[in-house]
Design a protein around this motif. Sequence first.
Motif, PDB file in Angstrom:
ATOM      1  N   GLY A 182       0.825  -1.193   0.000  1.00 50.34           N
ATOM      2  CA  GLY A 182       0.000   0.000   0.000  1.00 50.34           C
ATOM      3  C   GLY A 182       0.861   1.246   0.000  1.00 50.34           C
ATOM      4  N   ASN A 183       0.327   2.315  -0.578  1.00 48.39           N
ATOM      5  CA  ASN A 183       1.080   3.575  -0.638  1.00 48.39           C
ATOM      6  C   ASN A 183       0.583   4.607   0.371  1.00 48.39           C
ATOM      7  OD1 ASN A 183      -1.352   4.435  -1.689  1.00 48.39           O
ATOM      8  ND2 ASN A 183      -0.486   5.443  -3.497  1.00 48.39           N
ATOM      9  N   GLY A 184      -0.376   4.219   1.197  1.00 49.76           N
ATOM     10  CA  GLY A 184      -0.915   5.160   2.177  1.00 49.76           C
ATOM     11  C   GLY A 184      -1.820   4.452   3.161  1.00 49.76           C
ATOM     12  N   VAL A 185      -2.374   5.225   4.066  1.00 49.55           N
ATOM     13  CA  VAL A 185      -3.226   4.685   5.121  1.00 49.55           C
ATOM     14  C   VAL A 185      -4.517   4.116   4.550  1.00 49.55           C
ATOM     15  CG1 VAL A 185      -4.553   5.318   7.182  1.00 49.55           C
ATOM     16  CG2 VAL A 185      -2.259   6.262   6.835  1.00 49.55           C
ATOM     17  N   ARG A 186      -4.938   2.979   5.113  1.00 51.58           N
ATOM     18  CA  ARG A 186      -6.215   2.367   4.727  1.00 51.58           C
ATOM     19  C   ARG A 186      -7.102   2.306   5.970  1.00 51.58           C
ATOM     20  NH1 ARG A 186     -10.652   1.395   3.407  1.00 51.58           N
ATOM     21  NH2 ARG A 186     -11.375  -0.152   1.897  1.00 51.58           N
ATOM     22  N   PRO A 187      -8.040   3.253   6.093  1.00 52.99           N
ATOM     23  CA  PRO A 187      -8.871   3.302   7.307  1.00 52.99           C
ATOM     24  C   PRO A 187      -9.970   2.244   7.319  1.00 52.99           C
ATOM     25  CG  PRO A 187      -9.535   5.015   5.794  1.00 52.99           C
ATOM     26  CD  PRO A 187      -8.335   4.343   5.168  1.00 52.99           C
ATOM     27  N   THR A 188     -10.595   2.103   8.471  1.00 53.14           N
ATOM     28  CA  THR A 188     -11.787   1.286   8.739  1.00 53.14           C
ATOM     29  C   THR A 188     -11.563  -0.210   8.514  1.00 53.14           C
ATOM     30  OG1 THR A 188     -12.816   1.557   6.537  1.00 53.14           O
ATOM     31  CG2 THR A 188     -13.294   3.246   8.200  1.00 53.14           C
ATOM     32  N   LEU A 189     -10.333  -0.675   8.658  1.00 56.35           N
ATOM     33  CA  LEU A 189     -10.089  -2.118   8.597  1.00 56.35           C
ATOM     34  C   LEU A 189     -10.570  -2.810   9.863  1.00 56.35           C
ATOM     35  CD1 LEU A 189      -6.492  -2.235   7.034  1.00 56.35           C
ATOM     36  CD2 LEU A 189      -8.692  -2.543   5.872  1.00 56.35           C
ATOM     37  N   VAL A 190     -10.720  -2.042  10.944  1.00 52.08           N
ATOM     38  CA  VAL A 190     -11.274  -2.591  12.188  1.00 52.08           C
ATOM     39  C   VAL A 190     -12.480  -1.748  12.588  1.00 52.08           C
ATOM     40  CG1 VAL A 190      -9.027  -3.459  12.934  1.00 52.08           C
ATOM     41  CG2 VAL A 190      -9.797  -1.202  13.710  1.00 52.08           C
ATOM     42  N   GLN A 191     -13.313  -2.306  13.453  1.00 54.55           N
ATOM     43  CA  GLN A 191     -14.520  -1.613  13.877  1.00 54.55           C
ATOM     44  C   GLN A 191     -14.211  -0.572  14.951  1.00 54.55           C
ATOM     45  OE1 GLN A 191     -17.791  -4.348  14.606  1.00 54.55           O
ATOM     46  NE2 GLN A 191     -17.163  -5.679  12.910  1.00 54.55           N
ATOM     47  N   SER A 192     -15.175   0.288  15.222  1.00 54.55           N
ATOM     48  CA  SER A 192     -14.943   1.478  16.031  1.00 54.55           C
ATOM     49  C   SER A 192     -14.917   1.237  17.531  1.00 54.55           C
ATOM     50  CB  SER A 192     -16.005   2.539  15.718  1.00 54.55           C
ATOM     51  OG  SER A 192     -17.304   2.046  16.023  1.00 54.55           O
ATOM     52  N   MET A 193     -15.254   0.022  17.972  1.00 56.13           N
ATOM     53  CA  MET A 193     -15.230  -0.303  19.395  1.00 56.13           C
ATOM     54  C   MET A 193     -14.397  -1.557  19.615  1.00 56.13           C
ATOM     55  SD  MET A 193     -17.116   2.047  20.879  1.00 56.13           S
ATOM     56  CE  MET A 193     -17.386   1.329  22.500  1.00 56.13           C
ATOM     57  N   LEU A 194     -13.684  -1.589  20.759  1.00 60.18           N
ATOM     58  CA  LEU A 194     -12.968  -2.803  21.130  1.00 60.18           C
ATOM     59  C   LEU A 194     -13.955  -3.946  21.347  1.00 60.18           C
ATOM     60  CD1 LEU A 194     -10.217  -1.786  23.729  1.00 60.18           C
ATOM     61  CD2 LEU A 194      -9.862  -2.687  21.425  1.00 60.18           C
ATOM     62  N   GLY A 195     -13.498  -5.160  21.059  1.00 61.66           N
ATOM     63  CA  GLY A 195     -14.317  -6.319  21.340  1.00 61.66           C
ATOM     64  C   GLY A 195     -14.363  -6.629  22.826  1.00 61.66           C
ATOM     65  N   GLY A 196     -15.205  -7.556  23.207  1.00 58.55           N
ATOM     66  CA  GLY A 196     -15.339  -7.925  24.600  1.00 58.55           C
ATOM     67  C   GLY A 196     -14.068  -8.509  25.188  1.00 58.55           C
ATOM     68  N   ASP A 197     -13.169  -8.997  24.338  1.00 60.42           N
ATOM     69  CA  ASP A 197     -11.898  -9.547  24.803  1.00 60.42           C
ATOM     70  C   ASP A 197     -10.802  -8.491  24.870  1.00 60.42           C
ATOM     71  OD1 ASP A 197     -11.628  -9.096  22.098  1.00 60.42           O
ATOM     72  OD2 ASP A 197     -10.870 -11.102  21.608  1.00 60.42           O
ATOM     73  N   GLY A 198     -11.178  -7.207  24.630  1.00 59.23           N
ATOM     74  CA  GLY A 198     -10.187  -6.139  24.680  1.00 59.23           C
ATOM     75  C   GLY A 198      -9.296  -6.065  23.464  1.00 59.23           C
ATOM     76  N   LYS A 199      -9.716  -6.665  22.344  1.00 58.10           N
ATOM     77  CA  LYS A 199      -8.941  -6.676  21.098  1.00 58.10           C
ATOM     78  C   LYS A 199      -9.739  -5.966  19.998  1.00 58.10           C
ATOM     79  CE  LYS A 199      -6.342  -9.777  23.226  1.00 58.10           C
ATOM     80  NZ  LYS A 199      -4.912 -10.018  23.314  1.00 58.10           N
ATOM     81  N   PRO A 200      -9.036  -5.451  18.962  1.00 58.44           N
ATOM     82  CA  PRO A 200      -9.767  -4.863  17.834  1.00 58.44           C
ATOM     83  C   PRO A 200     -10.589  -5.920  17.097  1.00 58.44           C
ATOM     84  CG  PRO A 200      -7.366  -4.696  17.524  1.00 58.44           C
ATOM     85  CD  PRO A 200      -7.596  -5.407  18.809  1.00 58.44           C
ATOM     86  N   VAL A 201     -11.682  -5.464  16.511  1.00 58.99           N
ATOM     87  CA  VAL A 201     -12.602  -6.368  15.811  1.00 58.99           C
ATOM     88  C   VAL A 201     -12.460  -6.155  14.307  1.00 58.99           C
ATOM     89  CG1 VAL A 201     -15.017  -7.043  15.491  1.00 58.99           C
ATOM     90  CG2 VAL A 201     -14.196  -6.327  17.759  1.00 58.99           C
ATOM     91  N   TYR A 202     -12.209  -7.219  13.579  1.00 59.48           N
ATOM     92  CA  TYR A 202     -12.071  -7.172  12.124  1.00 59.48           C
ATOM     93  C   TYR A 202     -13.344  -6.648  11.478  1.00 59.48           C
ATOM     94  CZ  TYR A 202     -11.890  -9.121   7.365  1.00 59.48           C
ATOM     95  OH  TYR A 202     -11.939  -9.308   6.002  1.00 59.48           O
ATOM     96  N   ASN A 203     -13.168  -5.757  10.502  1.00 60.56           N
ATOM     97  CA  ASN A 203     -14.299  -5.205   9.763  1.00 60.56           C
ATOM     98  C   ASN A 203     -14.334  -5.839   8.370  1.00 60.56           C
ATOM     99  OD1 ASN A 203     -16.343  -3.734   8.626  1.00 60.56           O
ATOM    100  ND2 ASN A 203     -15.300  -1.743   8.741  1.00 60.56           N
ATOM    101  N   PRO A 204     -15.289  -6.707   8.098  1.00 61.85           N
ATOM    102  CA  PRO A 204     -15.325  -7.384   6.792  1.00 61.85           C
ATOM    103  C   PRO A 204     -15.707  -6.462   5.639  1.00 61.85           C
ATOM    104  CG  PRO A 204     -17.260  -7.951   8.076  1.00 61.85           C
ATOM    105  CD  PRO A 204     -16.383  -7.142   8.982  1.00 61.85           C
TER     106      PRO A 204
END
Length: 377
Positions: A182-204
Amino acid sequence: MSSIPSLGGLSTLLVAMSFSVACGNPAVQGTETDSDTGSGSTATDGTSATTDDPTAGTGSESDGTDSGTASGTESTTTTTTSPTTTDSTVTATSDPTDATTTPVTSSTGETTLDETTTLDETTTTTTGETTDTTTDTTTGDTTDTTTDTTTTGEPPLECGNLPVIYRDMKPLHADFGCHMWGNGVRPTLVQSMLGGDGKPVYNPQPGPTLPGYGGSNPQISSGASFSDWYNTKDGVNMEIAGELELTEIQQGVWSFESEEFFPLTGQGFGNNVTQNWAGETYPDRNGSFTTEIHTNFVYEAGQTFSFSGDDDVWIFIDGKLAMDIGGLHPPAMGTIELDLLGLTVGETYSLDAFHAERCEAGSNFRIDTSINCFIPM
């Protein structure tokens, strides 16, 4: 700074970006090249992007071993002084704030003194012809009071370095080893809230790319591959504990910086002697890994938290995505202005940071913050 228009329903945040050469083509991080050198920045609710001077957001080069700074509560000393009486040739003075012996000076011209002066059980004898006589006296009992509490009666905060969990990844993992670019930032690969396990949530279904963006699609292979990043899995990754020491580089600004950020060199699965997806080997480093940080801080007005580096970085404040500079990209910078997040002054909040280095050719990592105390969880 002004806020950036909303994108994907994420929180409002200001982010400034700067790009410089990460590895290979200056405009690209990964295995491909792209003539379009577009740049972009994304914070939560941000769609605008700026291209800054490539030197922006950088400072003195560091190997990442700078010592941190300590903060605490300074003790208060209280002194009780009793009145002192002397003869006319000696004048005793005492500083009520001084808990130690106080010099006393008398001036007698050409007078010869042959006497003993006693002040509160401390005796100094001056004999012979003297023009200026100095008598050391201790006046009264000394009380040295040290307090281990703040003005509110609460114990002082125990500040510390940033605790880190690294996970070493194999160069032929589906998301690492320059498998993508990639040549730059790619936003919204994860969802806007942490998951219940305290980890980022994959955004399909990530949102639109920024103007001028070029890169492989997808930037993360699948939810299953993403679950490997921040969860320890036998044979897939290897967990290694560490910490980052922040140094006060100027008044009120604490920093960590490394332009060759390979903290797992010689550890984990070992250096990258196996060819990655681009057919490259890097026997001098271990360059496919993730970084995970969980800490707390007390919010004070005016605080900021900045990151500059590559590749993916997601930072959550109070469980909400506050910095989104995901994807493979050259070094990019984001800044969180905490005043914009609706926090309450004096309250304690969580800060959770997630980083990934996915292409071994280069790794930059820098934190600058005015948060002066991170509280271990």
